[in-house]
Design a protein around this motif. Structure first.
Motif, PDB file in Angstrom:
ATOM      1  N   LEU C 319       0.802  -1.210   0.000  1.00 36.90           N
ATOM      2  CA  LEU C 319       0.000   0.000   0.000  1.00 36.90           C
ATOM      3  C   LEU C 319       0.840   1.267   0.000  1.00 36.90           C
ATOM      4  O   LEU C 319       0.399   2.298  -0.498  1.00 36.90           O
ATOM      5  CB  LEU C 319      -0.915  -0.006   1.233  1.00 36.90           C
ATOM      6  N   THR C 328      -5.643  -2.715 -10.598  1.00 39.41           N
ATOM      7  CA  THR C 328      -6.152  -1.343 -10.611  1.00 39.41           C
ATOM      8  C   THR C 328      -7.440  -1.193  -9.797  1.00 39.41           C
ATOM      9  O   THR C 328      -7.565  -0.286  -8.974  1.00 39.41           O
ATOM     10  CB  THR C 328      -6.405  -0.895 -12.053  1.00 39.41           C
ATOM     11  N   LEU C 331      -6.793  -1.408  -6.154  1.00 40.46           N
ATOM     12  CA  LEU C 331      -6.102  -0.205  -5.689  1.00 40.46           C
ATOM     13  C   LEU C 331      -7.086   0.939  -5.521  1.00 40.46           C
ATOM     14  O   LEU C 331      -7.054   1.668  -4.529  1.00 40.46           O
ATOM     15  CB  LEU C 331      -5.013   0.194  -6.688  1.00 40.46           C
ATOM     16  N   LEU C 332      -7.989   1.067  -6.477  1.00 45.77           N
ATOM     17  CA  LEU C 332      -8.930   2.179  -6.416  1.00 45.77           C
ATOM     18  C   LEU C 332      -9.866   2.032  -5.220  1.00 45.77           C
ATOM     19  O   LEU C 332     -10.140   3.004  -4.517  1.00 45.77           O
ATOM     20  CB  LEU C 332      -9.731   2.259  -7.724  1.00 45.77           C
ATOM     21  N   SER C 333     -10.339   0.797  -4.965  1.00 43.56           N
ATOM     22  CA  SER C 333     -11.243   0.683  -3.817  1.00 43.56           C
ATOM     23  C   SER C 333     -10.470   0.810  -2.508  1.00 43.56           C
ATOM     24  O   SER C 333     -10.998   1.337  -1.524  1.00 43.56           O
ATOM     25  CB  SER C 333     -12.048  -0.614  -3.878  1.00 43.56           C
ATOM     26  N   ALA C 334      -9.203   0.345  -2.507  1.00 43.96           N
ATOM     27  CA  ALA C 334      -8.388   0.548  -1.307  1.00 43.96           C
ATOM     28  C   ALA C 334      -8.170   2.046  -1.073  1.00 43.96           C
ATOM     29  O   ALA C 334      -8.267   2.542   0.056  1.00 43.96           O
ATOM     30  CB  ALA C 334      -7.053  -0.176  -1.439  1.00 43.96           C
ATOM     31  N   ALA C 335      -7.910   2.747  -2.155  1.00 45.59           N
ATOM     32  CA  ALA C 335      -7.686   4.186  -2.036  1.00 45.59           C
ATOM     33  C   ALA C 335      -8.954   4.870  -1.528  1.00 45.59           C
ATOM     34  O   ALA C 335      -8.895   5.762  -0.669  1.00 45.59           O
ATOM     35  CB  ALA C 335      -7.284   4.767  -3.385  1.00 45.59           C
ATOM     36  N   ALA C 336     -10.097   4.414  -2.040  1.00 47.99           N
ATOM     37  CA  ALA C 336     -11.351   5.021  -1.611  1.00 47.99           C
ATOM     38  C   ALA C 336     -11.577   4.805  -0.121  1.00 47.99           C
ATOM     39  O   ALA C 336     -11.983   5.718   0.606  1.00 47.99           O
ATOM     40  CB  ALA C 336     -12.505   4.423  -2.402  1.00 47.99           C
ATOM     41  N   ARG C 338      -9.397   4.381   2.103  1.00 55.64           N
ATOM     42  CA  ARG C 338      -8.391   5.032   2.935  1.00 55.64           C
ATOM     43  C   ARG C 338      -8.493   6.558   2.917  1.00 55.64           C
ATOM     44  O   ARG C 338      -7.781   7.229   3.654  1.00 55.64           O
ATOM     45  CB  ARG C 338      -6.987   4.620   2.479  1.00 55.64           C
ATOM     46  N   GLU C 339      -9.354   7.085   2.077  1.00 51.11           N
ATOM     47  CA  GLU C 339      -9.423   8.536   1.927  1.00 51.11           C
ATOM     48  C   GLU C 339      -9.579   9.264   3.261  1.00 51.11           C
ATOM     49  O   GLU C 339      -8.938  10.276   3.507  1.00 51.11           O
ATOM     50  CB  GLU C 339     -10.590   8.905   1.005  1.00 51.11           C
ATOM     51  N   VAL C 341      -8.975   8.126   6.308  1.00 50.50           N
ATOM     52  CA  VAL C 341      -8.137   7.677   7.426  1.00 50.50           C
ATOM     53  C   VAL C 341      -7.012   8.680   7.673  1.00 50.50           C
ATOM     54  O   VAL C 341      -6.285   9.036   6.744  1.00 50.50           O
ATOM     55  CB  VAL C 341      -7.554   6.284   7.126  1.00 50.50           C
TER      56      VAL C 341
END
Lengths: 401, 368, 511
Positions: C319, C328, C331-336, C338-339, C341
């Motif tokens: 990460l 991809t 990554l995008l859902s992980a990024a979403a 984590r926004e 946090v």
């Protein structure tokens, strides 16, 4: 004592976790596609499509569907001019709160103007940079590349993802960056890449084609000499390229049945196709023999032909062969005469078969040899299955009347 | 003997196998393809033959003095003074090569995985772990290697299987289209690295419990290592094509990055990095170990462990000073190093073997 | 006040008043010592000394007191009591208790009283009789709490050494089973038994065990952990080098492999040594279930061992360093997620892992009814509330819970806790150098384990050094008819376990 040392080392390392290569996910701008255009002032215009995570995750999704406001898009488009790609990146970076992250950019679209002037200068960045992928698709478009990225996604979350899915279905040419470079670098083959264009999804409603119902379509291809674009091939011609490059996965061939046989059309899908390119060197005269083997399945028959008759099958096979030959010849003529670009890799085939002769005789004069090259196309079509029916249902009805 | 630990011939063979793959997997495909294009994989085969010759020479020599290492018996064969000098050269050789490998790996990791991290942290942390392994003696090295090897090879196999659909067999043709000369040129470079480097295993001979079997397992190791290297060159050429391979710095890295399966197995290059590093680690460890033990023997110390840290610091500093950038290294390794290493690898051992035979030195063979 | 040791070589004088006086001073202010004075016949004063609660009053009554009093009466009627040879007469003909010894030293008397024997002193006899009538409150043999099985014996060791030895002996009815007793601890005088199978276990290892055990000079041994830490090879290592179990079948299985067991009084845990890393990954049930199932479960266990050690660090590394390795869409859902946090991934992971460890520890210590409440609250707090409050991301909760479950799949508790602890340095390595750091950490751990030995046996054998024939019982478990040989490291002398042809086959039929 040693334990104490290790403990100390770990303690010392703790504050270091804050620096170096570490980048938090919420400090990244995830680039999903890149487009490059040449500006009139000679600078490059780099356009990037960047994913906006809040609009993409499960949380964002529910909130956006809840509010239903149209202004929130899952992607943002940014662009900047620059002397080099990296220069444009640096300028872009100034405008963005987060670091540009290219590893997930799987689509590179290049505009016509840039392509005509040569793509090598812009592509270097995409293989040298750490976050580059050799497995990105490289696409060309007539007009401005930036327009392709501005498209709104309909099926996937991101329009770049849609283009990628389209590419992966093997409809048109599937050229990765690696393939493009291979064609660029290897002797005896010139680059060719897929063309992407905006097309409206419906064709009858003329009014709605004004913009919102557009979709990116992979159709046709861009033909190069060295790294410069020399011309475009349309969809039908591109299939000829696929045939000769042995890259065709599926194809539908529709043949007209002559009137004396009852007229109508037959559509057959090729399920297995291979093309063998055999250069033949006899008395210093070079000839290319292209043998195409294909197995077809009949999917549509609105002619009067009785498909349960083996002789009719043979007839259809011959018709198929002729149709294929015609199509390929069309492409071949265009590549040889109009573009003088060996996008089929005939030169490589010659080198592989006659390495000594190639090095001695053809390597340096290939540009002169290729347009005059005699290519003998030999299709071998076979109709192996006729779908779920044998005789056409229509035909049976007519007979019973 | 400074390290009382014993490994058996099989472990020694495994060590040599890992050693051959070590840094070679990262750089060999590129240099092989740049010399011989689509015939790059053939260069490895020729180089492996030279590797077998090297192994035969030093094992024959070593079996004359089964209780001693090359540094110790060089004094017996060549007399005290010349022997001392030759012995010292064999301390310098692994030292120098160890610094080279560290340099290569430092660049590799910094370029591919950790662009923002200071390079000295990358090489320093690696050397610290290596030093810990060295202090455990050859037994530790043998065991760690034995433990990692099957899993690593399994992953390599998996990677090749994942790549098979991307193989374009046409890329290999024409075989020997440009004649045999480029292949020979390429194999000289591959023979010096990694096959010539196996000479350092002459240092390990006294630590092998069943020394009679060692020649066979070394030859097996060279053959298998050659096979694996050939496969790595082959798969790089098959996937990317020779002209692209020759222009990449780390083709093996790129082909792993190129894997795309089932929509989510993508960009696994960092996984590849862990593979190369686990083998590169052993290579550094062996060079480092030989330099430390060699120095201790040369100075007639009672324990090599006291020189481990100083040697490590020296290798660390030397790797910074001597290997600045990748291109210099690549040119140096491709052109100068093969001739520079030739005397160490073949000439001196052969000379010593002949002198020993003439003077009828070195008594019975072990175990007879 | 300083404790006065009785003079070392003092003999039993024969004058009961004198001896008794000495004993009374020794045991002054010890209310549990009972001095039962009586007379043998009319004249002969005698005293019986024992610890209240450590003897079985029924045995004392019926097997000691009654015969003695009866004998005294008989003697009185005949000729009076003759003092010469009285102690052997009593021992041989009168006292019906099964174990009787004699001794002449005061120190012996004291020792025997303390271990629960009943001591008999008779006026005019300069020998003491030690009659074994031990009996105290014991826990019954119960199902072992920490090593439960679905299929397999339900007996576990208890705190009583003799019971434990019995449990072993019942499973190995052979004189080859040796149980060497010794006492450890200056004050505790804990009974300890070294047990092994003669002819299978390596003599050198046994000798080494004896040597290390005899070195121990400590005030008390309260649990097997004391012994473990006093005899292990690398005291600074985080890895357990001696295994423990509370299952008699497990220890017997190990004895049959040529291992040595150490049983310690007052604890249900017995030590097994030498041990390898891979043996700690085996559960006794592996050998009772069908072999294919056992093999798959074993593979699962190794998989989750790796997960328990590496999953959080891999997550951090991917990460924060190698975002390109994630697909991809992931990554995008992980990024979403984590926004919102506020923490960096490494801090988030450390926070979550530490609170998980705290929850687990609290769950062990808390009284059972409260424990459940705490775990519910904990799960709610770190699971649901933290995510919806945006303190941690949902994927991190998933990672932490999978890791938590994974660490409990390791059968040996001490091994599991080692792995759980090593997770933290690995996470820091991952947060510092990404996957490269993880790799260096793993290499370091492997090197460390390769350097370890448990009583001369390499910790990572039979994988490193490789013993091909022993692989049958490491990652896989071959069927019983395939386990022809014992482990090479521990049972060199007597490797053959069975006849080589035990594989069952259907009978051949003609035609």
């Amino acid at each position: 004592m040693r334990k104490l040392g290790i403990l100390l080392l770990i303690l010392v390392m703790l504050p270091m976790t804050g620096c170096w290569s570490r980048t938090e996910l919420n400090d990244l701008s995830i680039v999903t596609a890149a487009a490059i255009d040449k500006m009139d002032d000679g600078k490059y215009l780099l356009t990037l499509q960047i994913a906006v995570p809040t609009m993409l995750g499960p949380v964002g999704n529910s909130s956006s569907s809840g509010t239903g406001s149209g202004g929130e898009k899952p992607t943002a488009i940014v662009s900047e001019k620059g002397e080099t790609i990296m220069d444009a990146c640096r300028k872009l970076q100034k405008k963005l709160p987060r670091r540009l992250f290219f590893s997930h950019s799987r689509i590179i679209v290049i505009g016509e103007k840039q392509a005509r002037e040569g793509v090598s200068p812009v592509l270097d960045f995409f293989v040298r940079y750490r976050e580059s992928r050799l497995r990105s698709f490289i696409l060309f478009t007539q007009g401005k590349a930036a327009d392709i990225l501005k498209l709104n996604a309909k099926w996937e979350k991101i329009s770049a993802e849609e283009i990628r899915e389209e590419e992966q279905r093997h409809i048109g040419l599937q050229i990765y960056l690696k393939d493009f470079f291979h064609m660029l670098l290897a002797d005896g083959i010139e680059p060719v890449a897929a063309q992407v264009a905006l097309m409206s999804t419906e064709i009858d409603s003329e009014e709605s084609s004004s913009g919102q119902e557009m979709n990116a379509a992979i159709s046709g291809s861009a033909v190069f000499r060295k790294d410069k674009l020399v011309g475009w091939l349309n969809d039908a011609e591109t299939r000829g390229v696929l045939w000769l490059r042995n890259e065709l996965k599926t194809s539908i061939v529709t043949v007209d049945i002559p009137e004396d046989k009852g007229g109508g059309k037959i559509s057959a899908a090729a399920v297995r196709e291979t093309t063998e390119i055999k250069p033949i060197l006899r008395n210093g005269k070079l000839k290319i023999k292209a043998e195409i083997f294909m197995e077809n399945t009949l999917y549509e028959n609105n002619s009067k032909l009785d498909m349960s008759d083996p002789r009719v099958i043979q007839f259809v096979e011959r018709e198929l062969e002729q149709d294929i030959k015609k199509r390929i010849q069309l492409t071949l003529d265009k590549a040889q005469k109009t573009f003088n670009s060996d996008i089929f890799g005939f030169g490589t085939a010659v080198y592989r078969t006659y390495p000594k002769a190639w090095n001695r005789q053809f390597k340096d004069s290939w540009d002169d040899v290729f347009p005059e090259l005699e290519v003998d196309i030999k299709p071998h079509a076979k109709l192996v299955r006729t779908g779920l029916t044998n005789k056409s249902m229509i035909m049976v009805e007519e007979e019973s009347e | 003997m400074l390290d009382r630990g014993k490994i058996n011939a099989r472990q020694a063979g495994f060590l040599m196998f890992t050693f051959l793959l070590g840094s070679a997997s990262v750089i060999v495909p590129s240099s092989a393809a740049s010399f011989a294009k689509q015939d790059g994989w053939l260069t490895i085969i020729f180089a492996a033959l030279i590797g077998i010759a090297v192994v035969l020479i030093f094992t024959n020599l070593g079996l004359l003095f089964p209780e001693q290492s090359i540094i110790q018996y060089s004094e017996i064969i060549l007399g005290k003074w010349i022997g001392k000098i030759v012995g010292f050269l064999y301390v310098l050789y692994p030292f120098y090569s160890g610094a080279l490998v560290i340099g290569i790996f430092r660049d590799y990791v910094t370029v591919t995985a950790l662009p923002g991290t200071p390079a000295i942290i990358v090489s320093g942390s690696m050397l610290a772990v290596v030093a810990y392994a060295i202090r455990g003696g050859i037994e530790t090295l043998g065991r760690v290697n034995e433990l990692i090897l099957p899993f690593r090879q399994l992953i390599v196999l998996l990677i090749i299987v994942l790549l098979i659909t991307d193989f374009k067999w046409n890329h290999l043709l024409p075989i020997l289209g440009d004649g045999i000369v480029p292949v020979m040129k390429g194999s000289i470079s591959a023979a010096s690295i990694p096959f010539g480097e196996t000479i350092v295993f002459a240092m390990l001979l006294p630590n092998i419990s069943n020394i009679r079997k060692v020649r066979r397992s070394y030859i097996f190791a060279v053959l298998l290592g050659g096979l694996m290297l050939t496969m790595s060159v082959l798969s790089a050429i098959l996937v990317l094509g020779p002209s692209v391979v020759a222009r990449l710095n780390y083709p093996a890295h790129e082909i792993i990055k190129y894997i795309e399966k089932m929509g989510f197995l993508t960009d696994m290059d960092t996984l590849g990095m862990t593979l190369w590093i686990s083998s590169g680690f052993m290579k550094i460890a062996i060079f480092y170990y030989c330099a430390a033990v060699g120095l201790a023997q040369w100075c007639r110390l009672s324990d090599y462990r006291s020189v481990v840290i100083p040697i490590g610091v020296l290798i660390f500093i030397f790797s910074i000073a001597a290997y600045g950038n990748l291109i210099e290294d690549a040119v140096f390794l491709g052109t100068i190093w093969p001739f520079f290493s030739f005397p160490f690898v073949i000439l001196l051992p052969l000379l010593m073997l002949i002198i020993a035979k003439i003077r009828r030195l070195g008594g019975k063979r072990a175990g007879e | 006040m300083e404790y006065r040791t009785p003079p070392n070589n003092e003999l039993v004088s024969g004058e009961i008043a004198l001896d008794l006086g000495m004993l009374r001073t020794t045991f002054e202010r010890s209310s549990d010592v009972v001095f039962r004075e009586f007379q043998l016949g009319d004249t002969q004063a005698a005293v019986m000394i024992f610890l209240d609660g450590m003897v079985d009053p029924l045995i004392v009554d019926s097997d000691i007191m009654q015969p003695l009093l009866k004998y005294g009466e008989q003697m009185q009627q005949k000729s009076g009591v003759s003092l010469t040879g009285l102690e052997s007469l009593l021992k041989n003909q009168v006292i019906t208790a099964s174990q009787v010894n004699t001794g002449g030293q005061i120190q012996d008397v004291i020792d025997h009283i303390l271990v629960g024997d009943t001591v008999l002193l008779i006026d005019g006899v300069n020998k003491a009789l030690f009659i074994s009538a031990r009996g105290w409150g014991k826990r019954a043999v119960e199902e072992p709490a920490t090593e439960a099985v679905i299929r397999g014996p339900r007996e576990g060791f208890t705190e009583d050494l003799l019971t434990n030895i019995t449990l072993i002996r019942r499973r190995l009815r052979t004189p080859q089973l040796k149980i060497e007793g010794m006492q450890l601890g200056r004050l505790s005088k804990t009974d300890v038994a070294i047990t092994y199978l003669e002819g299978i276990a390596d003599e050198a290892v046994i000798e080494e065990v004896r040597k290390r055990m005899n070195r121990i000079d400590i005030d008390a041994i309260l649990e097997s952990g004391y012994v473990e830490e006093l005899i292990e090879d690398s005291p600074f290592s985080i890895f357990p080098q001696i295994n423990y179990t509370e299952r008699p079948d497990r220890i017997v299985g190990n004895l049959l492999e040529g291992k040595v067991g150490i049983l310690i009084d007052n604890t249900p845990f017995a030590l097994i040594l030498p041990v390898t890393f891979f043996e700690m990954m085996q559960a006794s049930e592996d050998y009772y279930q069908r072999y294919i199932v056992s093999t798959l479960i074993r593979l699962l266990r190794y998989m989750f061992l790796v997960i328990a050690l590496l999953l959080p660090s891999l997550y951090i590394a991917l990460l924060t360093f190698h975002q390109e390795m994630l697909p991809t869409s992931l990554l995008l859902s992980a990024a979403a997620s984590r926004e919102a946090v506020p923490f960096p991934a490494i801090v988030e992971a450390l926070l979550m892992e530490i609170s998980f460890e705290a929850l687990r520890e609290a769950g062990v210590r808390l009284p059972r009814p409260v424990g459940q409440a705490v775990s519910i609250v904990g799960a709610l707090v770190i699971g649901e509330a933290a995510v919806s409050a945006g303190i941690v991301s949902a994927p991190m909760v998933i990672i932490v819970s999978i890791t938590g479950i994974a660490s409990f799949i390791v059968p040996s508790y001490s091994q599991a806790i080692t792995i759980r602890l090593l997770r933290f340095p690995m996470m820091i390595m991952a947060g510092t150098l990404g996957l490269y750091g993880v790799l260096l950490g793993v290499l370091f751990i492997l090197i460390h384990m390769s350097r370890l030995r448990s009583f001369g046996v390499p910790y990572l054998s039979p994988l490193a050094p490789l013993h091909a024939s022993d692989l049958k019982d490491v990652l896989i478990r071959v069927p019983w008819w395939g386990m022809v040989r014992r482990s090479t490291e521990t049972a060199k002398n007597n490797p053959r376990r069975m006849k080589g042809t035990l594989r069952p086959r259907p009978p051949k039929r003609g035609g």
